[in-house]
Motif scaffolding. Structure first.
Motif, mmCIF file in Angstrom:
data_model
loop_
_atom_site.group_PDB
_atom_site.id
_atom_site.type_symbol
_atom_site.label_atom_id
_atom_site.label_comp_id
_atom_site.label_asym_id
_atom_site.label_seq_id
_atom_site.Cartn_x
_atom_site.Cartn_y
_atom_site.Cartn_z
ATOM 1 N N ASN A 113 0.827 -1.211 0.000
ATOM 2 C CA ASN A 113 0.000 0.000 0.000
ATOM 3 C C ASN A 113 0.860 1.261 0.000
ATOM 4 N N GLN A 114 1.930 1.268 0.795
ATOM 5 C CA GLN A 114 2.811 2.431 0.835
ATOM 6 C C GLN A 114 3.473 2.651 -0.523
ATOM 7 N N ALA A 115 3.909 1.561 -1.140
ATOM 8 C CA ALA A 115 4.537 1.669 -2.465
ATOM 9 C C ALA A 115 3.540 2.223 -3.481
ATOM 10 N N MET A 116 2.300 1.779 -3.415
ATOM 11 C CA MET A 116 1.289 2.273 -4.360
ATOM 12 C C MET A 116 0.969 3.749 -4.106
ATOM 13 N N MET A 117 0.933 4.172 -2.836
ATOM 14 C CA MET A 117 0.712 5.595 -2.541
ATOM 15 C C MET A 117 1.870 6.431 -3.079
ATOM 16 N N ASP A 118 3.092 5.919 -2.937
ATOM 17 C CA ASP A 118 4.258 6.644 -3.447
ATOM 18 C C ASP A 118 4.221 6.743 -4.967
ATOM 19 N N VAL A 119 3.847 5.657 -5.632
ATOM 20 C CA VAL A 119 3.762 5.675 -7.093
ATOM 21 C C VAL A 119 2.663 6.630 -7.537
ATOM 22 N N THR A 120 1.562 6.672 -6.801
ATOM 23 C CA THR A 120 0.484 7.609 -7.115
ATOM 24 C C THR A 120 0.997 9.041 -7.028
ATOM 25 N N GLU A 121 1.743 9.340 -5.968
ATOM 26 C CA GLU A 121 2.315 10.680 -5.820
ATOM 27 C C GLU A 121 3.330 10.961 -6.928
ATOM 28 N N LEU A 122 4.117 9.973 -7.262
ATOM 29 C CA LEU A 122 5.119 10.106 -8.314
ATOM 30 C C LEU A 122 4.484 10.435 -9.658
ATOM 31 N N ARG A 123 3.344 9.815 -9.939
ATOM 32 C CA ARG A 123 2.688 9.970 -11.245
ATOM 33 C C ARG A 123 1.796 11.209 -11.348
ATOM 34 N N MET A 124 1.652 11.981 -10.268
ATOM 35 C CA MET A 124 0.836 13.198 -10.337
ATOM 36 C C MET A 124 1.516 14.207 -11.248
ATOM 37 N N ALA A 125 0.838 14.564 -12.292
ATOM 38 C CA ALA A 125 1.410 15.490 -13.273
ATOM 39 C C ALA A 125 1.698 16.843 -12.633
ATOM 40 N N GLY A 126 2.912 17.326 -12.826
ATOM 41 C CA GLY A 126 3.285 18.645 -12.325
ATOM 42 C C GLY A 126 3.542 18.717 -10.845
ATOM 43 N N LYS A 127 3.627 17.604 -10.169
ATOM 44 C CA LYS A 127 3.838 17.592 -8.717
ATOM 45 C C LYS A 127 5.198 18.193 -8.355
ATOM 46 N N PHE A 128 6.197 17.915 -9.157
ATOM 47 C CA PHE A 128 7.552 18.365 -8.866
ATOM 48 C C PHE A 128 8.003 19.387 -9.910
ATOM 49 N N VAL A 129 8.902 20.270 -9.504
ATOM 50 C CA VAL A 129 9.427 21.300 -10.413
ATOM 51 C C VAL A 129 9.994 20.654 -11.672
ATOM 52 N N VAL A 130 10.691 19.569 -11.493
ATOM 53 C CA VAL A 130 11.340 18.916 -12.622
ATOM 54 C C VAL A 130 10.322 18.339 -13.613
ATOM 55 N N ASP A 131 9.113 18.045 -13.157
ATOM 56 C CA ASP A 131 8.058 17.589 -14.069
ATOM 57 C C ASP A 131 7.494 18.753 -14.882
ATOM 58 N N ARG A 132 7.412 19.914 -14.250
ATOM 59 C CA ARG A 132 6.877 21.089 -14.950
ATOM 60 C C ARG A 132 7.883 21.672 -15.938
ATOM 61 N N HIS A 133 9.165 21.434 -15.663
ATOM 62 C CA HIS A 133 10.233 21.952 -16.524
ATOM 63 C C HIS A 133 11.216 20.827 -16.850
ATOM 64 N N PRO A 134 10.814 19.875 -17.685
ATOM 65 C CA PRO A 134 11.674 18.707 -17.948
ATOM 66 C C PRO A 134 13.017 19.055 -18.576
ATOM 67 N N TRP A 135 13.107 20.181 -19.230
ATOM 68 C CA TRP A 135 14.372 20.585 -19.834
ATOM 69 C C TRP A 135 15.429 20.868 -18.766
ATOM 70 N N LEU A 136 14.998 21.065 -17.489
ATOM 71 C CA LEU A 136 15.947 21.304 -16.396
ATOM 72 C C LEU A 136 16.509 20.012 -15.797
ATOM 73 N N TYR A 137 15.925 18.867 -16.171
ATOM 74 C CA TYR A 137 16.324 17.597 -15.542
ATOM 75 C C TYR A 137 17.828 17.323 -15.611
ATOM 76 N N PRO A 138 18.486 17.484 -16.754
ATOM 77 C CA PRO A 138 19.929 17.205 -16.782
ATOM 78 C C PRO A 138 20.726 18.050 -15.779
ATOM 79 N N ILE A 139 20.250 19.259 -15.512
ATOM 80 C CA ILE A 139 20.932 20.130 -14.552
ATOM 81 C C ILE A 139 20.548 19.745 -13.129
#
Length: 181
Positions: A116-142
């Motif tokens: 259940n904890q793993a599934m909650m974490d994956v749910t949070e991981l898959r939320m679109a735009g949850k993290f800055v790096v998701d909103r700006h994927p071009w920044l990921y290498p940096i």
């Protein structure tokens, strides 16, 4: 980012998370070979035993308020209350029984809690735009080269615990099943 680089959080091993390719094809072939509709009768005795020994007694012995709380915890993915009488906990229990050959506990099972904890974490991981790096994927290498303590690096701070949880979910049930044999 995180949906593209699932290895950073340790979620690159389930077949459903694999990108289409050779590894996915091999995994699907093995999965289909063992879970072919013609082979499903092999699992029926374990499923029936699980339902008779776990589901029915628990449903008959629980009070209506407890059952309602459990249904609420099933619907609310972010609830931290342990699910007892939920389709999710029973499907996980049957899956552990069939895949690893051991029964989960009726209440507060560590494997169900881990799943259940793993599934909650994956749910949070898959939320679109949850993290800055998701909103700006071009920044990921940096961003992947910067330390985790910097602002905007929440994904990096969470990646370590998520990776550890995924590794535990991947290896611990197998180790327990080896101990039972």
């Amino acid at each position: 980012l995180l949906t593209d680089d699932l290895s950073s959080v340790g979620y690159d091993w389930p077949m459903g998370a694999l990108p289409f390719g050779e590894r996915w094809s091999k995994s699907r072939m093995i999965f289909f070979k063992h879970l072919h509709p013609a082979n499903l009768k092999l699992f029926e005795p374990k499923q029936l035993a699980f339902m008779r020994n776990r589901l029915l007694p628990q449903l008959l012995n629980s009070n209506p308020g407890e059952s309602l709380d459990c249904v609420k915890s099933y619907v609310d993915l972010h609830s931290r209350t342990p699910p007892y009488i939920t389709p999710r906990s029973y499907s996980a229990g049957i899956s552990f029984s069939v895949a690893f050959g051991f029964e989960t506990k009726p209440k507060d099972d560590p494997f169900i809690r881990l799943t259940n904890q793993a599934m909650m974490d994956v749910t949070e991981l898959r939320m679109a735009g949850k993290f800055v790096v998701d909103r700006h994927p071009w920044l990921y290498p940096i961003l992947k080269r910067l330390p985790a303590w910097l602002p905007g690096q929440e994904w990096k701070r969470k990646a370590g615990p998520w990776r550890a949880l995924q590794e535990e979910l991947r290896h611990r049930p197998f180790q327990v099943s080896l101990e039972h044999f």
